[in-house]
Scaffold this active site. Structure first.
Site, PDB file in Angstrom:
ATOM      1  N   GLU A  25      10.984   7.044   2.838  1.00 39.86           N
ATOM      2  CA  GLU A  25      11.264   7.402   1.445  1.00 39.86           C
ATOM      3  C   GLU A  25      10.185   6.851   0.530  1.00 39.86           C
ATOM      4  OE1 GLU A  25      12.444   5.018  -0.964  1.00 39.86           O
ATOM      5  OE2 GLU A  25      13.586   3.516   0.152  1.00 39.86           O
ATOM      6  N   LYS A  81      22.633  -3.641  -0.477  1.00 38.33           N
ATOM      7  CA  LYS A  81      22.421  -4.835  -1.290  1.00 38.33           C
ATOM      8  C   LYS A  81      23.764  -5.495  -1.603  1.00 38.33           C
ATOM      9  CE  LYS A  81      18.165  -2.951  -3.162  1.00 38.33           C
ATOM     10  NZ  LYS A  81      18.252  -1.672  -2.420  1.00 38.33           N
TER      11      LYS A  81
END
Length: 318
Positions: free
Chosen positions: A37, A171
Site C-alpha cells: 500500500e 493499532k
C-alpha cells in the site's frame, strides 16, 4: 505497462488500471508478487524518510523472493507497480489524497493522484490476481463504535477480497477485541505467525489469543491452497506478524502516550480517516521518534514475510 480491460474514464484517454511490466510478467508465469500500500508513503511517514523507506520496503520484498507491486493512483490511473518517478510523486507531491475503495472512482474520473489504503490496495491487487499483500497494520473497530459506528472499511474489504494480508495487527488506539469479533463475523480468518496472540502494532502482544497459528511461510501457503480447494477463497486471510519483544516500543512509554492520544482525540473530536495520521504523528512526537522506528521495522518484516509466503505459494519457496 500493461492495461487491464481498460475502458477509459469519460473524457480521458488513459486506462483506469495499469500494471507494471515486471509485475505483469511475474503474474503471467505464476511467480511470487506482493502488493504494497502507498498510504504509508504519502501520509504515514515524514519527508524525506518516506521515499527512502518506500524503496527499502520494495527491497525487502525482493529479498524475500518476490516482485514488489506498490499500488497508487497517479494522474488518474490506478498503477499496480510504480516506477521511480511515480513512487517519488506519491512521496513528494502535495496533491496526493488518501483513497479507500469508495474514493477510487472519483480520483480516477478527475485525473487525480491518491495513495491507497489497505482496502483500496487489496481490491486493486486482487483484481489483478495478486494473492499476497504486506502492510503495517489494519484498520479496525474504533473505541466507542457502538455509538459512532466508526469502523474501518478495511474489514469489509477483506470479507470480499481474495487476498492474504500480512500485518502487525491493529493499532492499540482501536478496540482490538471488537475488531477480532468483527473479523470472525465476516468469516475472515486470522492466523498468528509464530505467535498465539494478536499483536497491537507497536506492541507484540495485545493480550487477545488467536485460534490458529503458523510457524513457516509454507504453512500459510498451505492454508491458502486449502481454502482455494474448498472454494473458500471469497474472503481474505489476516496473517498477524508481531514484532519480536526486543524490537517493540517500550510498553510503559506506549501506555503513557496512548492515554494522551486518546484524551486528545476525544478533546478535538477527531474520527474516521483522520485518526491514523493523527495517531502516527502524536506517537512520533511523544516518543522521540521511537514509534516511527518501530513502524519501519514492522513494515519491513511484514514485507519480507509476505514475499516468502508468496514464494511458497508459487512453488519457489520453502
Amino acid at each position: 505497462m500493461v492495461d487491464i480491460d481498460a475502458q477509459p474514464a469519460s473524457g480521458t484517454a488513459a486506462p483506469a488500471v495499469r500494471v507494471a511490466e515486471e509485475v505483469a510478467e511475474a503474474l503471467e508465469r505464476g511467480a511470487a508478487v506482493v502488493a504494497l500500500e502507498s498510504t504509508i508513503i504519502s501520509h504515514g511517514l515524514p519527508r524525506p524518510d518516506n521515499l527512502e523507506v518506500a524503496h527499502r520496503i520494495e527491497d525487502a520484498v525482493r529479498a524475500g523472493g518476490a516482485v514488489p507491486a506498490t499500488i497508487a493512483v497517479v494522474d488518474g490511473v490506478a498503477r499496480i507497480g510504480l516506477d521511480g518517478a511515480a513512487l517519488a510523486a506519491i512521496a513528494e507531491r502535495d496533491d496526493v489524497v488518501k483513497a479507500s475503495v469508495r474514493d477510487l472512482g472519483f480520483v480516477v474520473a478527475r485525473g487525480g493522484s491518491a495513495a491507497t489504503t489497505v482496502a483500496a490496495t487489496a481490491f486493486l491487487a486482487a483484481r489483478c490476481g495478486i494473492r499476497l499483500f504486506a502492510t503495517g497494520g489494519l484498520g479496525g473497530v474504533h473505541r466507542g463504535a457502538r455509538e459512532s459506528f466508526d469502523e474501518s472499511a478495511d474489514l469489509v474489504a477483506l470479507a470480499r477480497t481474495r487476498i492474504a494480508v500480512v500485518c502487525s495487527g491493529v493499532k492499540s488506539i482501536l478496540d482490538i477485541g471488537a475488531t477480532l469479533e468483527r473479523l470472525e463475523s465476516l468469516n475472515v480468518p486470522v492466523v498468528g505467525y509464530r505467535s498465539d496472540t494478536f499483536p497491537a502494532f507497536y506492541i507484540s502482544n495485545s493480550g487477545h489469543r488467536l485460534d490458529w497459528r503458523a510457524d513457516t511461510p509454507r504453512e500459510v501457503a498451505d492454508v491458502i491452497r486449502a481454502r482455494d480447494a474448498l472454494a473458500l477463497g471469497g474472503q481474505g486471510i489476516v496473517v498477524a506478524n508481531p514484532l519480536p519483544p526486543d524490537q517493540q516500543l517500550d510498553a510503559r512509554l506506549h501506555e503513557r502516550v496512548l492515554r494522551g492520544a486518546l484524551a486528545e482525540l476525544e478533546a478535538k473530536g477527531i474520527s474516521g480517516k483522520a485518526v491514523t495520521p493523527f495517531l502516527l504523528e502524536y506517537f512520533h512526537r511523544n516518543t522521540g521518534g521511537e514509534s516511527m522506528r518501530a513502524n519501519i521495522r514492522l513494515v519491513l518484516r511484514n514485507a519480507k514475510l509476505a514475499a516468502r509466503i508468496a514464494a511458497a505459494l508459487s512453488g519457489d519457496g520453502s
